[in-house]
Write a protein that holds these residues in place. Structure first.
Motif, short mmCIF file in Angstrom:
data_model
loop_
_atom_site.label_atom_id
_atom_site.label_comp_id
_atom_site.label_asym_id
_atom_site.label_seq_id
_atom_site.Cartn_x
_atom_site.Cartn_y
_atom_site.Cartn_z
N GLU A 1 11.39 7.21 4.64
CA GLU A 1 10.72 5.88 4.44
C GLU A 1 11.55 4.78 4.78
O GLU A 1 10.91 3.73 5.13
CB GLU A 1 10.62 6.04 2.77
CG GLU A 1 9.68 6.69 2.06
CD GLU A 1 8.42 6.88 2.63
OE1 GLU A 1 7.62 5.65 1.98
OE2 GLU A 1 7.61 7.60 3.47
N THR B 1 13.96 0.27 -3.22
CA THR B 1 12.35 0.61 -3.29
C THR B 1 12.43 1.88 -2.26
O THR B 1 11.40 2.76 -2.80
CB THR B 1 11.84 -0.73 -2.63
OG1 THR B 1 12.24 -1.81 -3.24
CG2 THR B 1 10.67 -0.52 -2.36
N SER C 1 10.39 5.01 -3.40
CA SER C 1 9.32 5.74 -2.51
C SER C 1 9.58 7.08 -2.19
O SER C 1 8.72 7.91 -2.18
CB SER C 1 9.17 4.64 -1.37
OG SER C 1 8.06 5.41 -0.54
N ASN D 1 -0.14 4.66 -1.80
CA ASN D 1 1.03 4.61 -0.98
C ASN D 1 1.11 4.37 0.58
O ASN D 1 2.00 4.23 1.22
CB ASN D 1 1.81 6.02 -1.31
CG ASN D 1 3.27 5.71 -0.86
OD1 ASN D 1 4.10 5.03 -1.36
ND2 ASN D 1 3.70 6.99 0.25
N THR E 1 2.37 0.87 1.18
CA THR E 1 3.22 0.38 0.16
C THR E 1 4.50 0.08 0.88
O THR E 1 4.97 -1.20 0.87
CB THR E 1 3.53 0.89 -0.84
OG1 THR E 1 2.26 1.27 -1.59
CG2 THR E 1 4.30 0.41 -1.79
N ILE E 2 5.18 0.76 1.58
CA ILE E 2 6.42 0.72 2.26
C ILE E 2 6.46 -0.30 2.90
O ILE E 2 7.20 -1.12 3.74
CB ILE E 2 7.11 2.05 2.48
CG1 ILE E 2 8.65 1.97 2.68
CG2 ILE E 2 6.67 2.49 4.01
CD1 ILE E 2 9.21 1.65 1.24
N TYR F 1 8.69 -1.77 -5.05
CA TYR F 1 7.56 -0.96 -4.92
C TYR F 1 6.26 -0.98 -5.45
O TYR F 1 5.19 -0.91 -4.99
CB TYR F 1 7.99 0.74 -5.22
CG TYR F 1 7.35 1.70 -4.74
CD1 TYR F 1 7.30 2.30 -3.71
CD2 TYR F 1 6.38 2.30 -5.72
CE1 TYR F 1 6.38 3.05 -3.05
CE2 TYR F 1 5.41 3.16 -5.18
CZ TYR F 1 5.43 3.60 -4.12
OH TYR F 1 4.47 4.63 -3.80
N ALA G 1 2.73 -2.13 -3.80
CA ALA G 1 1.51 -1.35 -3.98
C ALA G 1 0.17 -2.02 -4.41
O ALA G 1 -0.73 -2.07 -3.97
CB ALA G 1 1.77 -0.03 -4.95
#
Length: 555
Positions: free
Chosen positions: A321, A361, A365, A410, A413-414, A424, A428
């Motif tokens: 991630e 974060t 994740s 997901n 999201t990152i 996080y 999302a």
């Protein structure tokens, strides 16, 4: 004659958007929002608690997010290293493998050493002196050359995708069919000629296997034919992503270093696990009236194994991630910069944010990803076992549905967190709202999948392995072992080029989110990106708009 507004409305009523033939401008963006935006009550950001200006956060000091998960991760790491150091200091000099050297002494009611165990230290030297040593020497030399050549091959592939993506795809696709057919026929002929193989596999079985492989290849060709329009669109998206990545080549220096750092971080943990195995004692045990010696492990060792393995899984997922975060942050700075300007220290600022304010974060994740992988592995293992019953089937379906829903949410999201610096959960939620407001969806990722890139790197890896095999047969006496070395080099090259595909895949996702942000604000930071991404369908079964509009491909 119908007016331009009537034409646009007619295109909307047919469910297909017809992009203009002229280059994308801010006037076109306004017209697009006017006809394709949801009602104001749904699309107006001010009607909710979401920020009205989503863009790359250039603040030198972003606020710290998801701090509890960072502290929890540090607690896991500190505990793993602390107990590992204790295990190293407290280890028993007598290992479990030396139990056979102990006998039970009835006088002291304990196990004592009976004789010294002499190990075969010359085993490795004998291996090197044997024929296997010659094979190992050639294998190591070939792998070293492969690692060295992988750098120019990767750069060649990247710049080919940037300038000749369409030609490269069209050249690779036939090989994706020809190579399996060649290998299938080659195996059939070689097995027929070889007496041992022909005895184990009668002619009927060989024909069945050959026909089955040809049918699989035919299915692959059929899939490509059905999705040929999407192949055209994917080629254009790959070219844009390769251009973005070629403007940030420093990522190829930073990302491998992050992987090497993870390996160096794993080394002491693996050493601690080895030492933890040595924590115990040799004790007597009675069985059927006889007393013998056995190894008794300390009760805390299994718990430490669980802690260390979970820490390693969490760390590996968090590092993946973190790489996505660094890629997204770097590409986002390139996207939102001016056409002629060069962003300085973009990778450095992304690294600073990844291991600074957004470290929590990334840990959050990574934790979710690790849990999903563990649960999915457990479900797949249970599916392979003989688990019958309606309840088990229902539970498996529910778990798979929940895991698929999480992976869907997901997806970006990152990437969004790297762009905006949000937490996080906020990332999302904001990503979902951003795509919904602009009639976009994560399902279009299927259009920009890595299948074409996977086909390209598979063909390149096979060609490289064939060249290696020919050279080894001409310059060495390996004989049949040259095929083994060629297979190993094929796997290594496939993994290295697969890493390039992984980076490109994340670049595609990042550019897609940046395009959505642009569209949400009615701006155009990268005109060539808008000219391509505007053709993306809004649903899984919706065909690309340029196929219906019959617009020429700008490749």
């Amino acid at each position: 004659m119908a007016s331009s507004d009537d034409t646009t409305l007619a295109g909307k009523s047919s469910g297909v958007y017809e992009p203009p033939s002229k280059p994308l401008t801010s006037t076109y963006i306004d017209e697009f929002h006017h006809h394709h935006s949801p009602p104001p009550s749904e699309s107006d950001p001010s009607s909710s608690h979401y920020p009205t200006n989503i863009t790359y956060n250039h603040q030198s000091s972003r606020p710290i997010k998801d701090l509890p998960f960072l502290l929890l991760f540090l607690l896991f790491v500190i505990s793993t290293f602390a107990f590992g150091i204790f295990a190293s200091v407290n280890k028993n000099p007598n290992s479990p493998s030396s139990v056979s050297a102990f006998v039970y002494d009835i006088r002291i009611d304990s196990c004592i050493k009976d004789r010294a165990v002499i190990g075969d230290r010359g085993l490795f030297l004998n291996l090197l002196r044997s024929d296997s040593g010659y094979l190992l020497k050639n294998l190591i030399l070939t792998l070293v050359v492969t690692l060295i050549l992988s750098i120019p091959i990767s750069l060649f592939l990247l710049f080919s995708l940037k300038h000749y993506a369409k030609q490269l795809v069209y050249i690779s696709l036939p090989f994706f069919v020809i190579v399996p057919i060649f290998l299938d026929l080659y195996w059939f002929v070689a097995c027929t000629i070889n007496s041992t193989c022909s005895e184990k596999f009668p002619l009927g079985y060989r024909i069945i296997v050959m026909v089955f492989v040809l049918l699989v290849i035919g299915v692959i060709v059929w899939i490509f034919v059905l999705n040929w329009g999407r192949v055209e669109l994917t080629v254009r998206i790959i070219r844009v992503s390769a251009d973005a990545l070629s403007n940030n080549l420093g990522l190829f220096g930073v990302l491998p270093v992050m992987i090497l750092g993870l390996i160096a971080y794993f080394v002491p943990i693996v050493v601690f696990l080895v030492y933890a195995r040595l924590n115990g004692e040799i004790v007597p045990k009675e069985n059927h009236g006889k007393i013998f010696c056995q190894w008794k492990q300390d009760s805390w060792v299994p718990a430490y194994y669980a802690l260390a393995i979970l820490t390693m899984l969490w760390s590996a997922a968090a590092m993946v991630e973190a790489q996505v975060y660094v890629i997204s942050g770097t590409i986002a700075q390139w996207y939102f910069s001016k056409e002629d300007s060069r962003i300085k220290r973009s990778i450095r600022s992304s690294l600073r944010n990844a291991f600074g304010p957004s470290a929590g974060t990334i840990c959050f994740s990574g934790l979710l990803i690790a849990v999903v992988r563990i649960v999915r592995g457990a479900v797949d293992t249970a599916a392979n076992e003989d688990a019958s019953g309606m309840i088990n089937v229902i539970l498996k379906c529910c778990v798979n549905a929940l895991l698929s829903a999480f992976e869907f949410l997901n997806k970006f999201t990152i990437n969004f967190a790297a762009i905006t610096g949000e937490a996080y959960c906020s990332s999302a939620r904001l990503t979902y709202e951003l795509l919904r407001r602009n009639l976009l969806s994560a399902v279009v990722v299927e259009i920009v999948s890595t299948r074409l890139l996977a086909a390209i790197i598979f063909v390149l890896s096979v060609i490289y392995a064939i060249v290696v095999c020919v050279i080894l047969n001409a310059a060495s006496d390996l004989g049949v072992d040259s095929y083994f070395v060629a297979v190993v080099t094929f796997v290594v090259m496939l993994v290295i080029l697969g890493f390039l595909v992984h980076v490109l895949d994340n670049v595609i996702d990042t550019v897609y989110i940046c395009y959505a942000i642009d569209r949400d604000k009615g701006e155009v930071c990268k005109t060539d990106v808008h000219e391509i991404y505007v053709h993306l369908p809004i649903s899984r079964n919706h065909s690309p708009s340029y196929l219906n509009a019959r617009t020429p491909l700008l490749v």
